[in-house]
Design an enzyme around this catalytic site. Structure first.
Site, mmCIF file in Angstrom:
data_model
loop_
_atom_site.group_PDB
_atom_site.id
_atom_site.type_symbol
_atom_site.label_atom_id
_atom_site.label_comp_id
_atom_site.label_asym_id
_atom_site.label_seq_id
_atom_site.Cartn_x
_atom_site.Cartn_y
_atom_site.Cartn_z
ATOM 1 N N HIS A 132 22.346 39.936 76.744
ATOM 2 C CA HIS A 132 22.447 38.530 77.114
ATOM 3 C C HIS A 132 21.814 38.382 78.507
ATOM 4 O O HIS A 132 21.880 39.298 79.317
ATOM 5 C CB HIS A 132 23.938 38.181 77.166
ATOM 6 C CG HIS A 132 24.255 36.728 77.349
ATOM 7 N ND1 HIS A 132 24.183 36.110 78.579
ATOM 8 C CD2 HIS A 132 24.660 35.771 76.474
ATOM 9 C CE1 HIS A 132 24.540 34.831 78.444
ATOM 10 N NE2 HIS A 132 24.825 34.597 77.179
ATOM 11 N N ASP A 210 29.351 45.177 79.063
ATOM 12 C CA ASP A 210 29.535 43.741 78.941
ATOM 13 C C ASP A 210 30.389 43.496 77.702
ATOM 14 O O ASP A 210 29.897 43.525 76.578
ATOM 15 C CB ASP A 210 28.167 43.060 78.825
ATOM 16 C CG ASP A 210 28.298 41.561 78.570
ATOM 17 O OD1 ASP A 210 29.439 41.064 78.457
ATOM 18 O OD2 ASP A 210 27.253 40.893 78.479
ATOM 19 N N GLN A 213 31.794 39.694 74.313
ATOM 20 C CA GLN A 213 32.028 39.476 72.884
ATOM 21 C C GLN A 213 33.063 40.440 72.333
ATOM 22 O O GLN A 213 33.950 40.043 71.593
ATOM 23 C CB GLN A 213 30.710 39.635 72.093
ATOM 24 C CG GLN A 213 29.657 38.583 72.394
ATOM 25 C CD GLN A 213 30.057 37.179 71.950
ATOM 26 O OE1 GLN A 213 30.900 36.994 71.088
ATOM 27 N NE2 GLN A 213 29.446 36.190 72.568
ATOM 28 N N LYS A 236 35.961 32.719 75.944
ATOM 29 C CA LYS A 236 35.721 33.273 74.609
ATOM 30 C C LYS A 236 36.989 33.908 74.047
ATOM 31 O O LYS A 236 37.093 34.142 72.847
ATOM 32 C CB LYS A 236 34.606 34.318 74.657
ATOM 33 C CG LYS A 236 33.240 33.748 75.068
ATOM 34 C CD LYS A 236 32.109 34.736 74.849
ATOM 35 C CE LYS A 236 30.944 34.521 75.763
ATOM 36 N NZ LYS A 236 29.931 33.570 75.277
ATOM 37 N N CYS A 374 20.539 32.787 74.740
ATOM 38 C CA CYS A 374 20.476 33.444 76.056
ATOM 39 C C CYS A 374 20.040 34.897 75.917
ATOM 40 O O CYS A 374 20.587 35.787 76.597
ATOM 41 C CB CYS A 374 21.806 33.367 76.793
ATOM 42 S SG CYS A 374 22.250 31.694 77.231
#
Ligand SMILES: Cc1ncc(COP(=O)(O)O)c(C=O)c1O
Ligand SMILES: Cc1ncc(COP(=O)(O)O)c(C=O)c1O
Lengths: 416, 142, 416, 142
Positions: A132, A210, A213, A236, A374
């Protein structure tokens, strides 16, 4: 719809009850029932989070940390209790390892600034082709500012991280930091964090994952993984906007200079010289997102009340079901077919632009995302300008997936 | 799902089988517009007559159906028209996509009025028009 | 209580109705009615803000800017409408001049980083002796990073900015930026922003005003002031935490490199090179505090519905009343007696430590702040380690001030 | 406002007129503790006897009433006691301020139990004790 899907999905956390917790799901869009399939961009909020934030503002709010009075002390306790909660949620060794940020993006920028500032020209930051922008642009800016090298590890054609290329990229021992997604927001791919970390550590590199998600879908245990930095974003995770988390090993946080300056991050201030507060406060300048942090606590409690076993089972079943259903739509191509994956499915459709797909679905109440998500460099790697993407949350039902597939088939009919 | 009122027959037809697409070897004017967000790109080629009217125009469009149909409908519609008329049509199209009601005389372009419910897609329909207006303005400024 | 105070205070925005909008004001603390006199640290929230945020999450939420579907478009509209509202609130020339941040602290750090990075060693940033750490530490960090000089303008003994010293500090023409508070959070002093800006501009310097306190009490008009940068923070404006604003002249924003990298702040991204979005988006990386921004809109609408005429009249009357009432408490000394001042009153009491004052007031339900108020260098200048501070909001009543004064007198009685 | 149960007579008296404040010229042990947040500072001076008991102790305290009273009550209470006993008293005081209930035998130190409602002030009462414990530990480590 396949009966076994219904069963496993419904067993997973009693879907009907879960849906009842999300007031927005009863909204109508263009006269149709809302079918929200864009949770990977931002999830909807359960009433437990909404009520928690409203109740905080109604009954127990004041600025924190410096107030000696009851309201301030209680609010401080509520805020700091979420730090404990996040530490447990991520399997951190200590609450001091949890830094509150606005979102994942700020968390990564914090690391790029404060840890990145400790790197020397010639040292390398290694990212992947499927990052991303949030996990790419901060490192580019660091490169352009300081002269560290930015190296890219490719992905395989099915959308997995190319582990051989990773090994090759690590071989010269110059990589100081590997910054890689734990789950792709485009391909759904879940990366093999344990393997990446082992390889990186063997090569003397630290690892930032990261988890924007992944943390929504699977239990994270930063200690078991052996990670060095981990970032998540509240909105999220069924939580409020304006709140995210950087987790980092304590010794790393302690070695890093502060990021933003101001109140609360200092120990003493004089015009000549200031000294910094202990971690994590050194990294939390100014009045934090107090209400949002407390709201994040409610979101994590909500997630824990369902449990990652149920969440994982629900999403695995849904994802398998959706891959099959979408695979049957004529002209539709799923982008990203790595074996380890979560409930995020990108696709294109022959002769139909992703934007037309998104608009036509929207006119039927179905919210999906279309665009570059993104992740422009990844689009280029995939040879597309955009994809459509459906992504699932704890409230997504197989019926919604049926409707998606059926509507896509009709859309396709318009264009051929 | 029934025939959609935004993706009407005319829009789908023109997107699938444009009538005014392709290069124009005799073109004296060339222009383009793009929307980096979605990768839409419109290239325009035109010849003006002595009175500044568009004698011939063709487009090469890569993009969504809304953008492609809009380019094609535009090309048909502006042939024989001058700058003033182009600006007026553009203004009427803007009104249609913003209010959902097409001013009389917009003809087939009225197909885009439902975009009023899809703010983020308005640009798709308007992109060919702003490319055309830019091209005509550039010509005048020369 | 003086009858004229009651009248003017009650005329000002019908205090009783205003108070009814703030649910927290009916809470009890240690069995006593809450008397909240710490609004300068963070204000309480009216139900209009609470309901707006909850309704957003219940009925109209999705991630913004990239979504092509109805929910996302509506949420984007609501978010961007607040940018217009803030532009009007501050008298900005254009909505593009409004950048959303977490709080004032981040806004100042953004300027210190992006504008500060354009300064050269030898150039000077000028602050004052009465700055909040938020408007001091970022400049110290800039100094230590880049070699610009940090210069301090003293205050006079009554707590006003020393305008002669300011002139002297500007005289060598090396000052590139004057960063000064528009209202002190300790002394209540309102600085003469117009005069400061005229002097600074004449000397070739730009001006940043820290409006964290002022914007709550007086109408701001950045164009009339001629300011270059202005910062405010939502949680003091009766709005949510996690949201603040940087206003800056468009040409300054355009000349400044971005601050944080990530999604939404880019125009195009490739591994080699990225280009930035137009202002203000260049400065808003990642998913913003969407719900909080929308909540800030509700707070500004609420403030406007009362109007700054009424707010100003109410606070002036209260402040005058409080200065008199506190002046009568034996052993009490008000710190900060500049003629231009707002509803923030610091004080010390002979023989009683400020922390004991705060705790004893709290035991009577009265919330005041005690400490260095994130202004340690100012404390040193004043020759104290801490003060107690009472600060007023639109919901503060003269009866609360009477109770404060009466309780302080009793506290004093314990210690002598 | 009636007599406050946190700021009891004993606390106020000791804060106003401490019995064990001032320098101790014969001191062989000196220690200090401070809380930069509120500027509280406690300096301690003591002499131990042959068995490691505190023979004499005095404090010089700059700070709030809670801290000053705590230092003075502590000095009175620990005179004649050894490290083990000091640690026990400290533990009991911690329990009192955290639970609001004073273990039996805490005596006048029970005055601080209401701090259980004032979390941010607990440190004020405990500061003299941590200074004392640090001082005794330093001595032992030597
Ligand atoms: C004058 C002044 N500047 C800056 C700040 C910092 O505000 P925030 O903590 O919301 O960033 C404050 C608030 O404490 C303040 O009073
Ligand atoms: C993989 C990944 N990383 C980072 C981000 C950025 O998250 P945020 O916008 O909350 O900072 C996202 C969300 O879009 C994401 O999907």
């Amino acid at each position: 719809m396949d009966q076994s899907v219904i069963t496993s999905v419904h067993a997973a956390g009693s879907l009907r009850h879960v849906r009842a917790d999300f007031p927005i799901l009863s909204q109508k869009v263009h006269g149709k029932d809302l079918v929200f399939l864009d949770s990977a961009a931002s999830a909807q909020k359960p009433r437990q989070v909404i009520d928690c934030m409203a109740d905080t503002m109604r009954t127990q709010y004041a600025n924190i940390h410096r107030g000696l009075y009851w309201m301030s002390e209680r609010t401080t306790e509520a805020y700091e209790a979420v730090r404990d909660q996040v530490a447990r949620f991520l399997g951190a060794a200590a609450r001091e390892e949890v830094v509150f940020t606005r979102n994942s993006t700020e968390a990564i920028n914090l690391v790029a600034h404060s840890y990145g500032g400790l790197l020397r020209p010639g040292q390398v930051v290694l990212v992947s082709e499927m990052e991303h922008h949030a996990n790419l642009v901060p490192w580019q800016m660091l490169r352009d500012r300081t002269g560290v090298e930015l190296r890219i590890t490719p992905i395989t054609d099915d959308g997995a991280l190319d582990m051989e290329a990773l090994a090759a990229n690590l071989a010269d021992g110059k990589v100081a930091l590997v910054a890689i997604t734990h789950m792709s927001n485009v391909l759904g791919t879940i990366t093999d964090a344990r393997a990446i970390i082992d390889m990186a550590h063997a090569a003397g590199a630290k690892v930032l994952l990261d988890g924007s998600q992944l943390a929504v879908h699977r239990r994270v245990d930063v200690q078991a993984l052996g990670a060095d930095f981990y970032v998540v974003t509240g909105h999220k995770l069924y939580g409020p906007t304006g709140i995210g988390v950087l987790w980092a090993r304590r010794e790393l946080l302690e070695a890093m200079p502060p990021f933003l300056g101001g109140g609360d991050m200092i120990s003493t201030v004089s015009f000549e010289r200031s000294t910094w507060a202990n971690v994590p406060h050194k990294f939390e300048a100014g009045t934090p997102a107090i209400i949002e942090t407390i709201g994040l606590g409610a979101a994590l409690a909500y997630i824990e009340s369902i449990g990652f076993d149920a969440i994982g089972a629900h999403e695995d079943a849904l994802t398998a079901y959706a891959l099959e259903a979408l695979g049957n739509v004529s002209g539709l191509k799923v982008i990203g077919t790595a074996p380890q994956r979560g409930g995020v499915i990108s696709f294109t459709m022959k002769d139909v632009h992703p934007h037309d797909i998104a608009t036509l679905l929207d006119r039927n109440g179905i919210a999906v995302r279309a665009g570059h998500h993104c992740a422009e460099p990844l689009m280029r790697r995939l040879g597309v300008t955009a994809t459509a993407r459906a992504s699932f949350g704890i409230y997504t039902t197989p019926e919604e997936i049926d409707l998606l597939a059926r509507t896509l088939e009709q859309i396709r009919g318009f264009f051929v | 799902m029934a025939q959609d009122d935004l993706y009407r027959t005319v829009v789908l037809e023109r997107a699938k089988a444009p009538r005014h697409a392709g290069p124009l070897p005799t073109a004296t004017l060339n222009g383009q517009g793009s929307n980096p967000l979605c990768g839409d790109r419109v290239q325009l080629h035109a010849v003006l007559d002595g009175q500044g009217r568009i004698e011939a125009i063709r487009h090469e469009t890569r993009g969504c159906a809304i953008c492609a149909a809009s380019a094609d409908l535009m090309a048909g519609r502006v042939t024989g028209q001058n700058r003033t008329r182009v600006n007026r049509l553009h203004a009427e199209l803007v009104e249609a996509v913003e209010t959902g009601t097409a001013p009389e005389g917009l003809g087939e372009l009225a197909a885009f009025a439902p975009l009023h419910q899809h703010r983020s897609r308005r640009r798709c329909a308007l992109l060919p028009w702003s490319a055309l207006i830019d091209m005509l303005n550039d010509d005048k400024d020369r």
